[in-house]
Design an enzyme around this catalytic site. Structure first.
Site, PDB file in Angstrom:
ATOM      1  N   GLY A  67      -7.524   9.333   0.186  1.00 18.14           N
ATOM      2  CA  GLY A  67      -7.926  10.092   1.376  1.00 18.14           C
ATOM      3  C   GLY A  67      -8.057  11.580   1.140  1.00 18.14           C
TER       4      GLY A  67
ATOM      5  N   SER B  82     -10.379   7.580  -2.919  1.00 16.67           N
ATOM      6  CA  SER B  82     -11.599   8.394  -2.769  1.00 16.67           C
ATOM      7  C   SER B  82     -12.804   7.805  -3.501  1.00 16.67           C
ATOM      8  CB  SER B  82     -11.332   9.843  -3.213  1.00 16.67           C
ATOM      9  OG  SER B  82     -10.331  10.437  -2.406  1.00 16.67           O
TER      10      SER B  82
ATOM     11  N   HIS C 202       0.855  -1.196   0.000  1.00 14.37           N
ATOM     12  CA  HIS C 202       0.000   0.000   0.000  1.00 14.37           C
ATOM     13  C   HIS C 202       0.890   1.245   0.000  1.00 14.37           C
ATOM     14  CE1 HIS C 202      -2.848   3.057   1.261  1.00 14.37           C
ATOM     15  NE2 HIS C 202      -3.788   2.242   0.805  1.00 14.37           N
TER      16      HIS C 202
HETATM   17  P1  13P Z   1      -9.667   6.367   0.490  1.00 16.50           P
HETATM   18  O1  13P Z   1     -10.814   5.589  -0.071  1.00 16.50           O
HETATM   19  O2  13P Z   1      -9.923   6.854   1.887  1.00 16.50           O
HETATM   20  O3  13P Z   1      -9.222   7.443  -0.444  1.00 16.50           O
HETATM   21  O4  13P Z   1      -8.428   5.362   0.634  1.00 16.50           O
HETATM   22  C1  13P Z   1      -8.064   4.597  -0.460  1.00 16.50           C
HETATM   23  C2  13P Z   1      -7.079   3.598  -0.038  1.00 16.50           C
HETATM   24  O5  13P Z   1      -5.954   3.909   0.268  1.00 16.50           O
HETATM   25  C3  13P Z   1      -7.519   2.191   0.029  1.00 16.50           C
HETATM   26  O6  13P Z   1      -6.439   1.351   0.196  1.00 16.50           O
END
Ligand code: 13P
Length: 256
Positions: A173, A213, A95
């Site tokens: 995020g 997102s 990740h």
């Molecule tokens: P968000 O959906 O909060 O943007 O995060 C995506 C993510 O990093 C999933 O692994």
């Protein structure tokens, strides 16, 4: 026909009690969970509770990281066997938060991918470029390096067990999701890279998610793209109702 896969990545969120509330709130929908593969990736501390809460639902359990050694003096680390023991089917590896905050290299991620496979865990391998890299026109080069670096020595047969998640770092995020066109074109490129290395049969078979997102109101647009096979969801996976609504839209779009 690829089965869509929608996975929750809770990141460093939820106490055991909160995790139990999530599983209690997630609708039991065995038919839906047959059409769309659904995975909930929790912090290590919640795995046991969520494993219990998901029992018999058809929803699978995943972790968000692991170390590559089987056991030993690695204070603070968690082994693949420990994850298997708790009922994990999947493990998120590479990740961007691991790559950028914890400086994980492609070489380390590759060791983790191999160890996961040895222990029968399916990796959700994350790749994606930063905003700086995108603006410098290096997006494809970065994704390619991450794919081939993380998949070094992985055989064609093992590719069956792997899911790739394309998550542009700038979309994670931030509420700034990648446009459907951008996500689709990069995911198409990723599929081409896999086909170039492993042949078109495997390139056509591998599932590639979009992440960054994804919300109930935009998920459907990604799922409509032929090359996008689901999503890896952070913020919107913390509540059972929004996560469930995204899963439902995956089933609707794929017409399964
Ligand atoms: P968000 O959906 O909060 O943007 O995060 C995506 C993510 O990093 C999933 O692994």
């Amino acid at each position: 026909m690829r089965v869509p896969i929608v996975a929750a990545n809770w990141k460093m969120n939820k106490t055991v009690g909160e995790a139990e509330s999530f599983t209690a709130d997630l609708p039991g929908d065995a038919e839906l969970y047959k059409k769309v593969e659904v995975v909930v990736c929790t912090p290590f501390t919640c795995l046991q509770a969520v494993s219990k809460g998901l029992e018999g639902t058809g929803v699978k359990l995943g972790a968000q990281n692991m170390y590559y050694e089987d056991k030993g003096a690695y204070t603070g680390e968690i082994s693949p066997a420990m994850l298997k023991d708790l009922g994990c089917t999947y493990v998120i590896l590479g990740h961007s938060e691991r790559r950028h905050i914890f400086q994980e290299s492609n070489e380390l991620i590759n060791k983790k991918v191999k160890a996961a496979l040895v222990h029968g865990l399916k990796p959700i391998l994350c790749i994606g470029e930063t905003l700086e890299e995108r603006q410098a026109g290096k997006m494809e080069e970065i994704c390619k390096t991450q794919i081939f670096g993380s998949l070094q020595d992985i055989t064609a047969k093992e590719m069956d067990q792997i899911v790739i998640a394309y998550e542009p770092v700038w979309a994670i995020g931030t509420g700034v999701n990648a446009s459907v066109e951008d996500a689709d074109s990069t995911i198409t490129f990723v599929r081409q890279c896999i086909s170039a290395k492993y042949g078109t049969e495997i390139g056509d078979k591998i599932r590639i998610q979009y992440g960054g997102s994804v919300k109930p109101n935009n998920a459907v647009d990604y799922f409509k793209q032929a090359n996008i096979d689901g999503a890896l969801i952070g913020g919107a996976s913390l509540k059972a109702d929004s996560f469930y609504s995204i899963v439902k839209s995956a089933a609707e779009v794929c017409g399964c």
